[in-house]
Design a protein around this motif. Structure first.
Motif, mmCIF file in Angstrom:
data_model
loop_
_atom_site.group_PDB
_atom_site.id
_atom_site.type_symbol
_atom_site.label_atom_id
_atom_site.label_comp_id
_atom_site.label_asym_id
_atom_site.label_seq_id
_atom_site.Cartn_x
_atom_site.Cartn_y
_atom_site.Cartn_z
ATOM 1 N N PHE A 167 0.829 -1.195 0.000
ATOM 2 C CA PHE A 167 0.000 0.000 0.000
ATOM 3 C C PHE A 167 0.870 1.254 0.000
ATOM 4 N N PRO A 168 0.344 2.368 -0.501
ATOM 5 C CA PRO A 168 1.093 3.624 -0.394
ATOM 6 C C PRO A 168 1.205 4.031 1.080
ATOM 7 N N ASP A 169 2.198 4.849 1.392
ATOM 8 C CA ASP A 169 2.414 5.285 2.767
ATOM 9 C C ASP A 169 1.368 6.289 3.246
ATOM 10 N N ASP A 170 0.756 7.011 2.333
ATOM 11 C CA ASP A 170 -0.161 8.088 2.715
ATOM 12 C C ASP A 170 -1.634 7.662 2.672
ATOM 13 N N LEU A 171 -1.929 6.492 3.237
ATOM 14 C CA LEU A 171 -3.318 6.030 3.277
ATOM 15 C C LEU A 171 -4.177 7.009 4.077
ATOM 16 N N PRO A 172 -5.449 7.154 3.696
ATOM 17 C CA PRO A 172 -6.318 8.000 4.511
ATOM 18 C C PRO A 172 -6.495 7.369 5.893
ATOM 19 N N VAL A 173 -6.556 8.203 6.915
ATOM 20 C CA VAL A 173 -6.772 7.752 8.285
ATOM 21 C C VAL A 173 -8.187 8.164 8.672
ATOM 22 N N ILE A 174 -9.022 7.177 8.997
ATOM 23 C CA ILE A 174 -10.432 7.461 9.301
ATOM 24 C C ILE A 174 -10.838 6.749 10.592
ATOM 25 N N PRO A 175 -11.846 7.282 11.290
ATOM 26 C CA PRO A 175 -12.337 6.623 12.495
ATOM 27 C C PRO A 175 -12.939 5.252 12.171
ATOM 28 N N GLN A 176 -12.906 4.373 13.143
ATOM 29 C CA GLN A 176 -13.426 3.025 12.950
ATOM 30 C C GLN A 176 -14.899 3.046 12.530
ATOM 31 N N ALA A 177 -15.706 3.925 13.117
ATOM 32 C CA ALA A 177 -17.134 3.990 12.787
ATOM 33 C C ALA A 177 -17.351 4.354 11.321
ATOM 34 N N VAL A 178 -16.533 5.233 10.785
ATOM 35 C CA VAL A 178 -16.637 5.619 9.378
ATOM 36 C C VAL A 178 -16.219 4.440 8.490
ATOM 37 N N GLY A 179 -15.171 3.738 8.895
ATOM 38 C CA GLY A 179 -14.743 2.548 8.160
ATOM 39 C C GLY A 179 -15.819 1.468 8.140
ATOM 40 N N GLU A 180 -16.506 1.292 9.267
ATOM 41 C CA GLU A 180 -17.603 0.306 9.329
ATOM 42 C C GLU A 180 -18.715 0.695 8.354
ATOM 43 N N TYR A 181 -19.011 1.994 8.268
ATOM 44 C CA TYR A 181 -20.021 2.449 7.309
ATOM 45 C C TYR A 181 -19.590 2.103 5.885
ATOM 46 N N ILE A 182 -18.333 2.367 5.541
ATOM 47 C CA ILE A 182 -17.848 2.072 4.189
ATOM 48 C C ILE A 182 -17.941 0.571 3.909
ATOM 49 N N LYS A 183 -17.572 -0.251 4.897
ATOM 50 C CA LYS A 183 -17.649 -1.710 4.709
ATOM 51 C C LYS A 183 -19.093 -2.163 4.482
ATOM 52 N N LYS A 184 -20.034 -1.640 5.279
ATOM 53 C CA LYS A 184 -21.446 -2.017 5.121
ATOM 54 C C LYS A 184 -21.988 -1.551 3.771
ATOM 55 N N ALA A 185 -21.647 -0.339 3.383
ATOM 56 C CA ALA A 185 -22.114 0.196 2.098
ATOM 57 C C ALA A 185 -21.557 -0.631 0.950
ATOM 58 N N ASN A 186 -20.323 -1.036 1.044
ATOM 59 C CA ASN A 186 -19.698 -1.860 0.008
ATOM 60 C C ASN A 186 -20.339 -3.242 -0.053
ATOM 61 N N ALA A 187 -20.639 -3.811 1.116
ATOM 62 C CA ALA A 187 -21.208 -5.162 1.173
ATOM 63 C C ALA A 187 -22.599 -5.218 0.547
ATOM 64 N N CYS A 188 -23.416 -4.187 0.778
ATOM 65 C CA CYS A 188 -24.778 -4.231 0.230
ATOM 66 C C CYS A 188 -24.808 -3.763 -1.217
ATOM 67 N N GLY A 189 -23.805 -2.995 -1.632
ATOM 68 C CA GLY A 189 -23.702 -2.573 -3.025
ATOM 69 C C GLY A 189 -24.767 -1.597 -3.476
ATOM 70 N N LYS A 190 -25.579 -1.103 -2.556
ATOM 71 C CA LYS A 190 -26.674 -0.213 -2.950
ATOM 72 C C LYS A 190 -26.408 1.249 -2.625
#
Length: 115
Positions: free
Chosen positions: A32-55
């Motif tokens: 991975f690149p060194d400058d990955l975005p740093v986000i709170p866990q709750a925001v990451g969980e939202y992205i994972k759920k949104a990706n999983a449902c695909g809607k």
């Protein structure tokens, strides 16, 4: 991609120059690149759920933020929505890249490809 940054690979290479260069090139290319975005866990969980449902799209949380701001002002936003409002570039990069560093733990999270 792997779960290490370019810097991790470089440091390992410098520590052990006895391996062939092809192995290091492949490992470096997959990191991975060194400058990955740093986000709170709750925001990451939202992205994972949104990706999983695909809607859901990247615009959905931003529309929600906009609607709440018009109705109640910033004080009516939840913590996650307030973070997205103030860090929209990091949120968008994490969404598009599908990989980010968790703010609270430093862990690198990568969205899994659909099977």
């Amino acid at each position: 991609m792997s779960n290490e940054t370019k810097q991790n690979v470089f440091n390992a290479l410098m520590a052990d120059m006895s391996h062939g260069s092809e192995q290091w090139r492949a490992r470096y290319d997959a990191a991975f690149p060194d400058d990955l975005p740093v986000i709170p866990q709750a925001v990451g969980e939202y992205i994972k759920k949104a990706n999983a449902c695909g809607k859901l799209s990247i615009i959905d949380p931003l529309w929600h933020v906009g609607d709440t701001l018009s109705a109640m002002g910033e004080s009516g936003l939840g913590d996650r929505a307030r973070w997205v409002l103030h860090h929209s570039d990091d949120f968008a990069r994490a969404w598009v890249l599908g990989v980010w560093r968790v703010e609270e733990t430093g862990e690198i999270v990568k969205l899994e490809a659909e099977k």
